[in-house]
Design an enzyme around this catalytic site. Structure first.
Site, short mmCIF file in Angstrom:
data_model
loop_
_atom_site.label_atom_id
_atom_site.label_comp_id
_atom_site.label_asym_id
_atom_site.label_seq_id
_atom_site.Cartn_x
_atom_site.Cartn_y
_atom_site.Cartn_z
CG ASP A 58 -1.72 1.21 1.43
OD1 ASP A 58 -1.88 1.95 0.45
OD2 ASP A 58 -2.21 1.42 2.56
CG ASN A 60 -3.04 5.29 -1.12
OD1 ASN A 60 -3.11 4.23 -0.48
ND2 ASN A 60 -3.92 5.62 -2.04
CG ASP A 62 -5.97 3.08 0.40
OD1 ASP A 62 -5.11 2.17 0.53
OD2 ASP A 62 -6.56 3.27 -0.69
CG ASP A 66 -1.49 1.63 -3.72
OD1 ASP A 66 -0.28 1.43 -3.97
OD2 ASP A 66 -1.86 2.26 -2.72
CG ASP A 135 -7.97 -12.69 -13.13
OD1 ASP A 135 -8.77 -13.38 -13.77
OD2 ASP A 135 -7.53 -13.01 -12.00
CG ASP A 236 -12.59 -15.72 -12.97
OD1 ASP A 236 -11.86 -16.16 -12.08
OD2 ASP A 236 -13.82 -15.53 -12.82
CD GLU A 290 -10.68 -20.28 -11.87
OE1 GLU A 290 -10.56 -20.42 -10.65
OE2 GLU A 290 -11.60 -19.61 -12.38
CG HIS A 357 -7.03 -15.70 -6.07
ND1 HIS A 357 -6.49 -16.34 -7.18
CD2 HIS A 357 -8.34 -15.50 -6.36
CE1 HIS A 357 -7.44 -16.50 -8.08
NE2 HIS A 357 -8.56 -15.99 -7.60
CG ASP A 358 -9.80 -18.93 -6.08
OD1 ASP A 358 -10.25 -17.91 -5.54
OD2 ASP A 358 -9.85 -19.11 -7.32
C1 GLC Z 1 -12.58 -17.82 -10.02
C2 GLC Z 1 -11.68 -16.94 -9.19
C3 GLC Z 1 -12.30 -16.76 -7.84
C4 GLC Z 1 -13.64 -16.09 -8.01
C5 GLC Z 1 -14.51 -16.87 -8.98
C6 GLC Z 1 -15.66 -16.05 -9.43
O1 GLC Z 1 -12.67 -19.10 -9.52
O2 GLC Z 1 -10.40 -17.50 -9.11
O3 GLC Z 1 -11.49 -16.02 -6.97
O4 GLC Z 1 -14.28 -15.97 -6.78
O5 GLC Z 1 -13.82 -17.23 -10.16
O6 GLC Z 1 -15.24 -15.06 -10.32
#
Ligand code: GLC
Length: 586
Positions: A58, A60, A62, A66, A135, A236, A290, A357-358
């Site tokens: 970050d 700034n 907040d 970013d 993405d 995605d 994905e 991230h999932d």
């Molecule tokens: C994909 C993304 C996930 C998101 C889902 C809906 O699986 O990786 O983070 O919640 O799609 O867009």
């Protein structure tokens, strides 16, 4: 096996990263790859690093990461040696699903900065040899997207057909499971007297890909970013875009096999070929999907070169390993990676990853987060990742061995997926204590905590209040401390990246599993042209022996996360979570 046993001939080899040229010895079998130069691509050789932008840095105060925060860390990114960055969505969005609900695909959410900041960030990455992957979230939009708002207003609106609707006069729509919504995949809109479909949250209506105008909108979005210079796209939830719009009734319980029933719809390949012609080929970019359907054939149909569709996909088989605190078996782990490698040995290309991230953190799922073994187990897992075929994806923080946080009660959760799953479990009457134990272990919120830069307040991530609690262990696990420590996870990661980039064999070499039934070690070879390397990994917290004839031919060590390496005849004694790669003599 803590002490050296005198009767054993123990050879202690001090690690050497020098790949000395060997003289040819025809007694060692080598596997010759038939891959031509046209098979070789920069995105196959790339080492990808995934940045979850709100959690990275970050600038700034907040509390949200970013673009300028990323710009401040460009030296760091370069120091890792990575060659590609995939950044999770940063577009305008009401942030119901942290940006996977886009309300304007061509605008930046102000919390990340401006379009100029974006351009500067991407250009600066590229000038340092780092490609940028965007993405693209187009299975669905946000319910606050202008298209959806208009579509809701009336059936006559030109955007009505941008989404999937079930007119209410036909009665209730056939059940569709939603991954995030306990109430199911349809929601009613009074103004147009129709139900709309949403595979994910209620705020994420599915776009109607069967409508050519929607597809043109998507290609237009992709071209917009391609013109700005992005090098690739991560598509995605892409396997779900095409649907049987008659919406047949699926059998009860079908949702357990979600990808099979909801994925790879009837026109997916037509749309992909169209996208290839419109965007991928003319702009010379690549795209990774994905998900990859539910069979090997599905995956091949998506990525094989002669299909002219996508260039890479990631499968979900590994995700189903280690979903509960009970963990996984190494035999299953090996089976998953071995079968996928075998299927793609000759044709097609996959991404390879152990976290994103999932998911929760890699050390918790596949290694050992205890203070004693966290370092070595993270190093071992990163060694594994970087020595497999497929483009390697590393999630930010895994280069430090960042770990899960402890979130035992539902009140602390903000993620739409965690809250949805909680609602579903309650509805099914599950044991909620048990559910929380599992959620605490596998929730994707574990993997979204702020990056740990140093031991100052908030781990140096922000001077404000971080959007998500910083992991308590940041004083021990952070970039500044690991930078100085030659034996750190971070420095091992850097060495491993360099090794992969310097050794084509780790990218393209044929893979052969050597110890299928051993539930403690994972040993395999990679062979390319006239070279062969051996990868030895101990997945346990104790010494473990590997006895194989191939041990007789061990040559130089290329990398080792210990200062010693013990060999006795045909036996290697691996220390807890030891990871070694060595050349084999010919
Ligand atoms: C994909 C993304 C996930 C998101 C889902 C809906 O699986 O990786 O983070 O919640 O799609 O867009």
């Amino acid at each position: 096996m803590k002490q050296l046993i005198p009767t054993l001939l123990i050879i202690i080899v001090i690690m050497s990263c020098v790949d000395k040229k060997k003289t040819r010895n025809n007694s060692v079998a080598t596997v010759k790859m038939s891959q031509s130069d046209s098979f070789k691509k920069w995105w196959k050789e790339g080492v990808l690093y995934q940045i979850y932008p709100q959690s990275f840095n970050d600038s700034n105060g907040d509390g949200f990461g970013d673009f300028r925060g990323v710009i401040e860390k460009l030296d760091y990114l370069e120091s890792l040696g990575i060659t590609m960055v995939w950044m999770n969505p940063f577009f305008e969005s009401p942030l119901v699903d942290n940006g996977y609900d886009v309300s304007n695909y061509k605008a930046i959410h102000p919390r990340y900065g401006t379009m100029e900041d974006f351009q500067e960030m991407m250009d600066s990455m590229q000038s340092r040899g780092i490609k940028f992957v965007l993405d693209v979230v187009v299975n669905h939009s946000s319910n606050e997207h202008e298209w959806f708002k208009q579509a809701c207003s009336s059936r006559d609106n030109k955007y009505y057909d941008y989404y999937h609707w079930w007119p209410a006069e036909k009665g209730k729509p056939p059940h569709r499971h939603s991954l995030f919504d306990p109430e199911g995949g349809w929601d009613y809109v009074e103004a147009n007297n129709s139900y709309y479909l949403h595979t994910f949250a209620e705020a994420q209506p599915d776009l109607n890909w069967e409508n050519p105008k929607v597809r043109q909108e998507v290609y237009d979005i992709m071209k917009f970013w391609a013109k700005k210079g992005v090098d690739g796209f991560r598509m995605d939830a892409f396997q779900f875009v095409s649907k049987d719009t008659t919406f047949p009734q699926f059998p009860a319980g079908h949702e357990k096999n979600f990808a099979k029933w909801y994925g790879m719809g009837p026109h997916l390949h037509d749309y992909l070929k169209e996208m290839y012609k419109e965007v991928i080929e003319p702009y010379d970019v690549f795209a990774v999907s994905e998900g990859s359907g539910s069979t090997f054939q599905d995956a091949h149909d998506l990525v094989d070169a002669d299909r002219n569709e996508l260039q890479m996909a990631y499968h979900f088989d590994y995700v189903t390993l280690s979903r509960t605190p009970e963990g996984y078996t190494l035999a299953d782990f090996k089976e998953v990676f071995t079968k996928w490698d075998k299927e793609f040995a000759e044709e097609g290309w996959l991404a390879i990853f152990l976290s994103n991230h999932d998911n929760s953190r890699l050390v918790n799922r596949f290694g050992n987060p205890s203070p004693e073994f966290r370092r070595v187990s993270a190093q071992m897992l990163n060694t594994f990742l970087m020595s497999m075929r497929g483009t390697t994806y590393t999630y930010y923080g895994d280069e430090l061995g960042m770990t899960n946080i402890d979130m035992p009660t539902i009140e602390e959760y903000v993620d739409v997926s965690a809250l949805g799953e909680y609602g579903m479990a309650k509805k099914r009457g599950e044991d909620m204590e048990e559910f929380m134990r599992t959620l605490n272990y596998n929730s994707r919120e574990n993997g979204r905590t702020p990056m740990q830069w140093d031991d100052s307040k908030n781990a140096g991530f922000t001077t404000g209040i971080p959007w998500k609690r910083v992991n308590d262990n940041y004083k021990d696990i952070n970039v500044a401390a690991q930078d100085k420590d030659l034996n750190s996870v971070l420095n091992h990661f850097r060495k491993m990246v360099k090794l992969r980039k310097d050794h084509e064999i780790l990218v393209y070499g044929a893979y052969e599993l050597l110890d299928k039934t051993n539930n403690e070690t994972y040993c395999f070879t990679r062979s390319f042209e006239d070279k062969k390397v051996l990868v030895l990994l101990n997945f346990t917290d104790h010494d473990s022996n590997v006895s194989l004839p191939i041990v007789n031919t061990i040559g130089d060590l290329l990398i080792n996360n210990y200062n010693e390496f013990m060999v006795n005849g045909e036996t290697v004694i691996l220390k807890p979570y030891q990871a070694v790669i060595c050349n084999l003599k010919k």
